[in-house]
Design an enzyme around this catalytic site. Structure first.
Site, PDB file in Angstrom:
ATOM      1  N   GLU A 198      -1.608  -5.769   8.247  1.00  0.00           N
ATOM      2  CA  GLU A 198      -0.861  -5.105   9.323  1.00  0.00           C
ATOM      3  C   GLU A 198      -1.553  -5.352  10.654  1.00  0.00           C
ATOM      4  OE1 GLU A 198      -0.079  -0.951   8.705  1.00  0.00           O
ATOM      5  OE2 GLU A 198       0.835  -1.318   6.754  1.00  0.00           O
ATOM      6  N   GLU A 253       8.840  -4.379  10.762  1.00  0.00           N
ATOM      7  CA  GLU A 253       9.258  -3.064  10.244  1.00  0.00           C
ATOM      8  C   GLU A 253       9.784  -2.172  11.368  1.00  0.00           C
ATOM      9  OE1 GLU A 253       6.668  -1.220   7.404  1.00  0.00           O
ATOM     10  OE2 GLU A 253       7.711   0.709   7.546  1.00  0.00           O
ATOM     11  N   ASP A 259      -1.132  -6.219  -0.412  1.00  0.00           N
ATOM     12  CA  ASP A 259      -1.432  -5.565   0.863  1.00  0.00           C
ATOM     13  C   ASP A 259      -2.919  -5.280   0.967  1.00  0.00           C
ATOM     14  OD1 ASP A 259       0.193  -4.888   2.979  1.00  0.00           O
ATOM     15  OD2 ASP A 259       1.088  -3.148   1.991  1.00  0.00           O
ATOM     16  N   ASP A 275       0.836  -1.207   0.000  1.00  0.00           N
ATOM     17  CA  ASP A 275       0.000   0.000   0.000  1.00  0.00           C
ATOM     18  C   ASP A 275       0.871   1.258   0.000  1.00  0.00           C
ATOM     19  OD1 ASP A 275       0.878  -0.073   2.589  1.00  0.00           O
ATOM     20  OD2 ASP A 275      -1.109   0.032   3.512  1.00  0.00           O
ATOM     21  N   SER A 276       2.206   1.068  -0.018  1.00  0.00           N
ATOM     22  CA  SER A 276       3.116   2.194  -0.274  1.00  0.00           C
ATOM     23  C   SER A 276       2.842   2.768  -1.661  1.00  0.00           C
ATOM     24  CB  SER A 276       4.575   1.744  -0.167  1.00  0.00           C
ATOM     25  OG  SER A 276       4.782   0.559  -0.918  1.00  0.00           O
ATOM     26  N   LYS A 310      -1.364  -9.492   2.709  1.00  0.00           N
ATOM     27  CA  LYS A 310      -0.622  -9.051   3.908  1.00  0.00           C
ATOM     28  C   LYS A 310      -1.540  -8.177   4.754  1.00  0.00           C
ATOM     29  CE  LYS A 310       3.000  -6.017   3.758  1.00  0.00           C
ATOM     30  NZ  LYS A 310       2.528  -4.877   4.550  1.00  0.00           N
TER      31      LYS A 310
HETATM   32  O1  KIV Z   1       3.460  -1.154   1.602  1.00  0.00           O
HETATM   33  C1  KIV Z   1       4.638  -1.532   1.636  1.00  0.00           C
HETATM   34  O2  KIV Z   1       5.434  -1.180   0.779  1.00  0.00           O
HETATM   35  C2  KIV Z   1       5.033  -2.399   2.755  1.00  0.00           C
HETATM   36  C3  KIV Z   1       6.460  -2.691   3.076  1.00  0.00           C
HETATM   37  C4  KIV Z   1       6.631  -3.878   3.909  1.00  0.00           C
HETATM   38  C5  KIV Z   1       7.504  -2.515   2.133  1.00  0.00           C
HETATM   39  O3  KIV Z   1       4.176  -2.842   3.446  1.00  0.00           O
END
Ligand code: KIV
Length: 288
Positions: free
Chosen positions: A114, A181, A83, A44-45, A112
């Site tokens: 969080e 992280e 993500d 999500d970056s 993924k």
């Molecule tokens: O969104 C992202 O880029 C991440 C990192 C772990 C690189 O979650």
């Protein structure tokens, strides 16, 4: 070479390092597909490095899904992880399975998640429904505002204990790997030694089972913020600037396009067409 599986990633713990990079589009994904990279993450970056938003919470589920489709269209080898963006589970844990399935339909192999207070509930639902999940603890950008901002986490006994417990909880829920992280390397080493699933670090030192970075940081394309843990292997931003300057110069000087970059028809055909165009009332007025 076949596609890398979740089992192969799990089996890598303690046997060589896992490599993971983010990716957001077809063309970069094609380039990564020619490498030995283990995991491609549609992070999500995307919000920051592609959409120019300051807050990752602002990227939408549809934006993430579109970019997931673009990446999965090119990847034949690496495991693809997408993500889950902010609104897809923190705000509505009940809908998480619905959204996770959309990512799998878009071609991702796993999602993924969080850490967030409702994430155990969410993860157990996904795992029960056979959706592989990668956890993410330490600095979690989607909830950085609750962690005192973008700071190294786990520097004191209390917060180190919390992160350690989160890692154990994620393992008991059945995640196949955990992103750590921005934590001190001593803590990430301790967690890596304590749990059975691979840890993948970003700003967490060299003792993790693998490393992940944002692709646009690694190639030096995104310069708004450059965290201490980033290693840039090139300066694509400067390269792009130089290339654009060359293009501008070539266009202005008439060097671009050259004949080899131009389509044409035979001159006798053009002569005939010229007469026909004139007869049809299409007049050229000598302005070029
Ligand atoms: O969104 C992202 O880029 C991440 C990192 C772990 C690189 O979650």
């Amino acid at each position: 070479m076949g596609k890398i599986t979740i089992e192969q990633i799990k089996a890598k713990k303690g046997k060589g390092k896992i490599t993971m990079l983010t990716c957001y589009d077809y063309s970069f994904a094609k380039a990564l597909d020619a490498t030995d990279l283990d995991i491609v993450l549609i992070g999500d970056s995307l919000a920051n490095v592609v959409l120019g938003l300051e807050d990752v919470k602002k990227v939408s589920i549809n934006e993430m899904l579109n970019h997931t489709k673009a990446v999965t269209g090119a990847i034949t080898r690496s495991l693809v992880v997408a993500d889950m963006p902010y609104a897809s589970y923190q705000k509505n844990p009940k809908k998480c399975l619905y959204y996770a399935e959309k990512f799998i339909k878009a071609g991702a192999d796993a999602v993924k998640i969080e850490w967030f207070e409702s994430c155990p509930e969410v993860i157990s639902k996904l795992v029960k429904n056979k959706i592989p999940v990668m956890g993410h603890i330490g600095l979690t950008p989607q909830t950085a505002h609750l962690l005192g901002g973008f700071k190294v986490q786990g520097k004191d006994k209390e917060s180190a204990k919390i992160i350690m417990r989160q890692a154990e909880t994620l393992c008991s829920l059945g995640v196949f790997a955990i992103v750590l992280e921005c934590v001190p390397y001593q803590l990430s080493r301790y967690i890596t030694q304590a749990i059975d699933v691979p840890t993948i670090g970003i700003g967490a030192g060299k003792f993790c089972n693998g490393q992940v970075l944002v692709l646009y940081d690694v190639i030096g394309l995104y310069k708004r913020i450059i965290p201490k843990f980033v290693r840039a292997y090139a300066d694509f931003s400067l390269q792009t600037e130089k290339i654009a300057e060359r293009f501008i110069k070539d266009v202005k000087s008439g060097k671009f396009p050259a004949p080899k970059e131009t389509f044409s028809i035979k001159s006798n055909e053009w002569k005939k067409m010229f007469v026909e165009l004139k007869q049809a009332g299409c007049k050229a007025n000598n302005k070029l």
